[in-house]
Design an enzyme around this catalytic site. Structure first.
Site, PDB file in Angstrom:
ATOM      1  N   HIS A 274       0.833  -1.208   0.000  1.00 32.61           N
ATOM      2  CA  HIS A 274       0.000   0.000   0.000  1.00 32.61           C
ATOM      3  C   HIS A 274       0.862   1.249   0.000  1.00 32.61           C
ATOM      4  CE1 HIS A 274       0.785  -1.078   4.201  1.00 32.61           C
ATOM      5  NE2 HIS A 274       0.665   0.210   4.488  1.00 32.61           N
ATOM      6  N   ARG A 284      -4.449  16.007   4.792  1.00 34.69           N
ATOM      7  CA  ARG A 284      -5.015  14.731   5.227  1.00 34.69           C
ATOM      8  C   ARG A 284      -4.181  14.234   6.394  1.00 34.69           C
ATOM      9  NH1 ARG A 284      -3.502   9.453   3.564  1.00 34.69           N
ATOM     10  NH2 ARG A 284      -5.145   7.997   4.175  1.00 34.69           N
TER      11      ARG A 284
HETATM   12  O1  LIG Z   1      -1.780   7.357   5.486  1.00 35.69           O
HETATM   13  C1  LIG Z   1      -2.072   6.285   4.972  1.00 35.69           C
HETATM   14  O2  LIG Z   1      -3.145   6.099   4.405  1.00 35.69           O
HETATM   15  C2  LIG Z   1      -1.107   5.112   5.004  1.00 35.69           C
HETATM   16  C3  LIG Z   1      -0.111   5.173   6.132  1.00 35.69           C
HETATM   17  C4  LIG Z   1       0.762   3.963   6.180  1.00 35.69           C
HETATM   18  O3  LIG Z   1       0.780   3.132   5.315  1.00 35.69           O
HETATM   19  C5  LIG Z   1       1.612   3.735   7.365  1.00 35.69           C
HETATM   20  O4  LIG Z   1       1.653   4.591   8.277  1.00 35.69           O
HETATM   21  O5  LIG Z   1       2.285   2.679   7.402  1.00 35.69           O
HETATM   22 FE   LIG Z   2       1.765   1.282   6.010  1.00 32.85          FE
END
Ligand SMILES: O=C(O)CCC(=O)C(=O)O
Ligand SMILES: [Fe+2]
Length: 357
Positions: A274, A284
Site C-alpha cells: 500500500h 489529510r
Molecule cells: O496514510 C495512509 O493512508 C497510510 C499510512 C501507512 O501506510 C503507514 O503509516 O504505514
Molecule cells: Fe503502512
C-alpha cells in the site's frame, strides 16, 4: 532512519510551495493500472464476521471494519489532536525529533530512508506511553493529548486482539495453536501519526511510497474528505494487479494484513502492498496502529499449519533479525524468506526493536 533535522525546513514549508521541487518529484507512480474495485467492509458485530474477515484477508489482505466498538467521538478526538500536533511551529516539533537510535518522536516516515526522493508528508511515532514526547511538544499542558492517545491505545489494542483471533478462527485454528496470542498485550503499542500537506502537483509527489507493514495487522484511521490510501489488489480473474483507492468511511477503520501474519499463517494470507498519495485540495491525516509481536517473538509459521503436504513456506528467525533483514531488503524481504536456497544475507545483531514499518 531519517530525521527531519537532516533536511532542514523544506518539510514544514511544503504547503507554501507552488510546484514540487526536484527532491520531492517521483516518477513511475502509475506503474500499475487503477482499479475501481471496492475494498470489503466487514461489520464486526454481524454473526458472519469471521467468514467475511477470512475471505477479505485471502482476497485483499485488507478490509474496512465497522461495528468495532470504538466510539466515533474518540476517533474525532484522536484526529483533532493529530492535527494540533502537526500544526505546531517547526521549532517545537523539532524538540521532539527522532534522534539517532530512537524510534519515537517527530520525523519522516521510517521507510523514507530507502529512497533518495523525499515523501510529501510528516510523521510522528508514539511507542508505549505518549507522555515523554508530549512534554517536549507542550511543556505546559499535554493532558488532553495524552489522555486521548492512551485511551485510543487501550481500545485499539483490544480490537487488534479480537481481529487477530477472528483471522485465526477463519483459518481453522484455535487460540491454543498460537499460545503467544494472549501475550500480545505485552508488546508496546505503536501509533504512527501521518500528516500530508496539500500538494500543488499531486501526480508528481508521494505521501508515503509503496510498502508492506511488518506488523501482524495495522489498523488505520484516516481523516474524512479526500482519499489518500491506495493498496494493490493482486492479479485475479477480474484483471491484472491494480492500485485500488480506499475511500475514508466515517467511523470505519482500515485493517491491513502485515508481514508477520503472512509468515505465521504460512502464506495462507498475504501482506498487502500500500501507499499514501497526496492531493491539492485538503490536508489529510492518518493514524496507524501497528499490532506487533510480544517480546522475544520467534517469527515462523505456526506448527498447526505445517504438515506433510504443507512445508514451512518461510525461514524462521527472531523478530530483531527480521527487522534487520527488512531494513536491508525492504519490499523484497518476504520474497527472500520464501527462497531457502539463496545465499544467506548477513544481518547485524540488533537489540530488540519495535519499528513496525
Ligand atoms: O496514510 C495512509 O493512508 C497510510 C499510512 C501507512 O501506510 C503507514 O503509516 O504505514
Ligand atoms: Fe503502512
Amino acid at each position: 532512519m531519517s530525521s527531519l533535522t537532516a533536511r532542514p525546513l523544506h518539510q514544514f514549508e511544503l504547503n507554501t510551495l507552488s510546484h514540487v521541487p526536484d527532491d520531492y518529484a517521483w516518477s513511475a507512480l502509475n506503474d500499475l493500472p487503477h482499479g475501481d474495485d471496492v475494498v470489503p467492509v466487514v461489520d464486526l458485530a454481524s454473526p458472519d464476521a469471521v467468514g467475511h474477515i477470512g475471505r477479505a484477508c485471502k482476497e485483499w489482505g485488507a478490509f474496512q471494519v465497522t461495528g468495532h466498538g470504538i466510539p466515533i467521538h474518540l476517533l474525532d478526538r484522536v484526529e483533532a489532536q493529530t492535527r494540533l500536533l502537526f500544526s505546531l511551529p517547526a521549532a517545537r516539533k523539532l524538540k521532539a525529533a527522532r534522534g539517532p537510535g530512537s524510534l519515537s518522536g517527530y520525523g519522516l516516515a521510517n521507510t523514507s530512508s530507502f529512497y533518495s526522493n523525499i515523501f510529501w508528508s510528516e510523521g510522528f511515532t508514539i511507542i508505549g506511553s505518549p507522555r515523554d514526547d508530549a512534554r517536549k511538544l507542550w511543556p505546559e499542558d499535554h493532558d488532553e493529548y495524552c489522555c486521548v492517545m492512551e485511551e485510543y491505545n487501550r481500545l485499539i489494542s483490544d480490537l487488534s486482539g479480537r481481529l487477530l483471533r477472528a483471522m485465526m478462527v477463519s483459518l481453522g485454528l484455535r487460540e491454543e495453536d498460537m499460545d503467544w496470542a494472549g501475550l500480545l498485550r505485552e508488546a508496546d503499542p505503536v501509533l504512527q501519526l501521518n500528516y500530508y500537506p496539500v500538494c500543488p502537483e499531486p501526480d508528481r509527489a508521494i505521501g508515503i511510497a509503496h510498502h508492506t507493514d511488518s506488523s501482524f495487522i495495522t489498523i488505520l484511521h484516516q481523516s474524512g474528505g479526500e482519499s489518500g490510501l491506495q493498496l494493490v489488489h493482486r492479479e485475479d480473474t477480474a484483471g491484472p494487479a491494480r492500485w485500488v483507492t480506499v475511500p475514508p468511511r466515517r467511523g470505519a477503520l482500515v485493517v491491513n494484513v502485515g508481514d508477520l501474519c503472512e509468515i505465521v499463517f504460512n502464506g495462507r494470507i498475504r501482506s498487502v502492498m500500500h501507499r499514501a498519495i497526496v492531493n491539492r485540495a485538503q490536508t489529510r491525516v492518518s493514524v496507524a496502529f501497528f499490532c506487533g509481536p510480544p517480546p522475544r517473538f520467534n517469527v515462523a509459521p505456526i506448527e498447526k499449519l505445517i504438515g506433510p503436504g504443507e512445508p514451512p513456506a518461510y525461514r524462521a528467525m527472531s523478530w530483531p533479525e527480521f527487522l534487520s533483514l527488512k531494513r536491508k531488503l525492504y519490499n523484497k524481504t518476504l520474497e527472500y524468506l520464501r527462497s531457502p536456497e539463496e545465499e544467506p544475507v548477513h544481518h547485524e545483531n540488533t537489540a530488540y526493536m519495535t519499528n513496525q514499518r
